[in-house]
Scaffold this motif. Structure first.
Motif, short mmCIF file in Angstrom:
data_model
loop_
_atom_site.label_atom_id
_atom_site.label_comp_id
_atom_site.label_asym_id
_atom_site.label_seq_id
_atom_site.Cartn_x
_atom_site.Cartn_y
_atom_site.Cartn_z
N TRP A 38 -8.17 38.92 30.25
CA TRP A 38 -9.33 38.11 30.60
C TRP A 38 -9.08 37.40 31.93
O TRP A 38 -7.93 37.10 32.28
CB TRP A 38 -9.66 37.11 29.50
N PRO A 39 -10.15 37.14 32.69
CA PRO A 39 -9.99 36.50 33.99
C PRO A 39 -9.65 35.02 33.83
O PRO A 39 -10.30 34.30 33.09
CB PRO A 39 -11.34 36.69 34.66
N VAL A 40 -8.61 34.59 34.52
CA VAL A 40 -8.21 33.19 34.53
C VAL A 40 -8.84 32.48 35.71
O VAL A 40 -9.30 31.36 35.62
CB VAL A 40 -6.67 33.08 34.59
N GLY A 41 -8.84 33.14 36.85
CA GLY A 41 -9.35 32.54 38.08
C GLY A 41 -8.93 33.39 39.26
O GLY A 41 -8.68 34.59 39.13
N GLY A 42 -8.80 32.74 40.41
CA GLY A 42 -8.38 33.47 41.58
C GLY A 42 -8.54 32.66 42.84
O GLY A 42 -8.88 31.48 42.81
N PHE A 43 -8.29 33.33 43.95
CA PHE A 43 -8.44 32.70 45.26
C PHE A 43 -8.77 33.79 46.26
O PHE A 43 -8.54 34.97 46.02
CB PHE A 43 -7.18 31.91 45.65
N ALA A 44 -9.33 33.37 47.40
CA ALA A 44 -9.77 34.35 48.39
C ALA A 44 -9.71 33.77 49.79
O ALA A 44 -9.75 32.55 49.97
CB ALA A 44 -11.19 34.81 48.09
N VAL A 45 -9.62 34.66 50.76
CA VAL A 45 -9.74 34.27 52.16
C VAL A 45 -10.70 35.25 52.82
O VAL A 45 -10.63 36.46 52.60
CB VAL A 45 -8.37 34.24 52.89
N TYR A 143 -11.91 29.81 52.77
CA TYR A 143 -10.97 29.90 51.67
C TYR A 143 -11.67 29.45 50.39
O TYR A 143 -12.51 28.56 50.42
CB TYR A 143 -9.75 29.02 51.93
N ALA A 144 -11.30 30.06 49.28
CA ALA A 144 -11.92 29.70 48.00
C ALA A 144 -10.89 29.75 46.89
O ALA A 144 -9.93 30.53 46.94
CB ALA A 144 -13.07 30.66 47.68
N ILE A 145 -11.10 28.91 45.88
CA ILE A 145 -10.32 28.90 44.65
C ILE A 145 -11.31 28.81 43.50
O ILE A 145 -12.29 28.07 43.59
CB ILE A 145 -9.36 27.69 44.60
N TRP A 146 -11.09 29.58 42.44
CA TRP A 146 -11.97 29.48 41.29
C TRP A 146 -11.16 29.66 40.01
O TRP A 146 -10.11 30.29 40.00
CB TRP A 146 -13.10 30.50 41.35
N VAL A 147 -11.65 29.06 38.93
CA VAL A 147 -11.04 29.24 37.61
C VAL A 147 -12.14 29.39 36.57
O VAL A 147 -13.24 28.89 36.73
CB VAL A 147 -10.11 28.06 37.22
N GLY A 172 -4.58 25.22 52.37
CA GLY A 172 -3.14 25.11 52.16
C GLY A 172 -2.69 25.86 50.92
O GLY A 172 -1.66 26.56 50.94
N PHE A 173 -3.43 25.75 49.82
CA PHE A 173 -3.05 26.47 48.62
C PHE A 173 -3.12 27.97 48.83
O PHE A 173 -2.21 28.72 48.45
CB PHE A 173 -3.93 26.09 47.42
N VAL A 174 -4.23 28.46 49.40
CA VAL A 174 -4.40 29.90 49.59
C VAL A 174 -3.29 30.45 50.49
O VAL A 174 -2.70 31.50 50.19
CB VAL A 174 -5.79 30.23 50.16
N GLU A 175 -2.96 29.75 51.57
CA GLU A 175 -1.90 30.21 52.45
C GLU A 175 -0.54 30.18 51.75
O GLU A 175 0.29 31.08 51.93
CB GLU A 175 -1.88 29.38 53.73
N PHE A 176 -0.30 29.14 50.93
CA PHE A 176 0.93 29.07 50.15
C PHE A 176 1.02 30.27 49.20
O PHE A 176 2.05 30.95 49.14
CB PHE A 176 0.96 27.76 49.34
N GLU A 178 -0.56 33.19 49.29
CA GLU A 178 -0.41 34.46 50.01
C GLU A 178 1.02 34.64 50.51
O GLU A 178 1.57 35.74 50.46
CB GLU A 178 -1.38 34.51 51.19
N GLY A 179 1.63 33.55 50.99
CA GLY A 179 3.00 33.63 51.47
C GLY A 179 3.98 33.95 50.35
O GLY A 179 4.90 34.76 50.51
N GLN A 180 3.78 33.32 49.18
CA GLN A 180 4.66 33.57 48.04
C GLN A 180 4.58 35.02 47.56
O GLN A 180 5.56 35.59 47.11
CB GLN A 180 4.29 32.63 46.88
N LEU A 181 3.38 35.59 47.66
CA LEU A 181 3.15 36.93 47.10
C LEU A 181 3.27 38.06 48.13
O LEU A 181 3.15 39.22 47.76
CB LEU A 181 1.77 36.98 46.46
N ALA A 182 3.53 37.71 49.38
CA ALA A 182 3.46 38.72 50.46
C ALA A 182 4.33 39.94 50.19
O ALA A 182 3.94 41.07 50.51
CB ALA A 182 3.85 38.07 51.79
N ALA A 183 5.51 39.74 49.61
CA ALA A 183 6.43 40.87 49.37
C ALA A 183 6.32 41.43 47.96
O ALA A 183 7.15 42.25 47.56
CB ALA A 183 7.86 40.43 49.65
N CYS A 184 5.33 41.01 47.21
CA CYS A 184 5.25 41.35 45.78
C CYS A 184 4.32 42.51 45.46
O CYS A 184 4.39 43.06 44.37
CB CYS A 184 4.79 40.13 44.98
#
Length: 198
Positions: A38-45, A143-147, A172-176, A178-184
């Motif tokens: 089920w969808p929890v949320g997300g973020f976008a740029v 930038y967007a965040i949704w839950v 700031g959250f979206v960039e954080f 994206e940076g955390q997940l860049a190599a994932c």
């Protein structure tokens, strides 16, 4: 404010966000969710290179050797290019193979939604530092965040929440994240998230 699927949906726009269709973030995530998740949320740029959305899904995993219905959520994030033709260029990351996913989930869980501050009421602006360093001013991206039914109002009611902006803690959250997940990212769909409604 309007009602969505029995839940109160609060949409907060902190700055004009051209290119982001705020009303359908939750709908697209739900319509394209893997069948057992089920969808929890997300973020976008959204910028010159299109809109990249990151949909977060969870599936229930029962605790081993138990029949009491208890278990935990297994989280996966799907990154895709959102365009008029549909979702394309899909890659995935999940917590079992990439611990950074849980770090992003914890940061989202700790994110403080913006306070409504109507100009002219002379409300004092809080001076406490936020969770993330202050982001630079607008850079032309949105930038967007949704839950989905993960936020709560002061009286404890669960709500859908969507916030968008071009700067500040949302950026700031979206960039954080994206940076955390860049190599994932991987084109391999995580186990348990294979079957889709589409």
């Amino acid at each position: 404010m309007r009602r969505l699927a029995g839940a109160l949906a609060l949409v907060l726009i902190s700055a004009p966000t051209p290119g982001l269709a705020q009303s359908d973030w939750l709908d697209v995530a739900q319509a394209t969710a893997p069948r057992d998740a089920w969808p929890v949320g997300g973020f976008a740029v959204s910028g010159r290179n299109g809109t990249w959305r990151h949909d977060i899904y969870s599936r229930f995993v029962p605790f081993p050797d138990t029949e009491d219905g208890l278990g935990f959520g297994h989280f996966a994030i799907r990154k895709s290019l959102n365009n008029p033709e549909g979702i394309e260029q899909i890659v995935w990351a999940d917590e079992e193979t990439r611990p950074q996913v849980l770090g992003v989930m914890r940061a989202l869980d700790a994110f403080q939604p913006p306070q409504i501050d109507i100009w002219g009421l002379r409300r004092r602006i809080p001076t406490e530092a936020g969770l993330y360093p202050a982001a630079p001013g607008p850079d032309g991206n949105s930038y967007a965040i949704w839950v989905k039914a993960q936020a709560q109002t002061a009286d404890g009611a669960f709500t859908d929440l969507m916030i968008a902006g071009g700067a500040g803690l949302i950026k700031g959250f979206v960039e954080f994240a994206e940076g955390q997940l860049a190599a994932c990212w991987s084109r391999d769909i995580p186990a348990g998230f294979e079957r889709s409604h589409r």
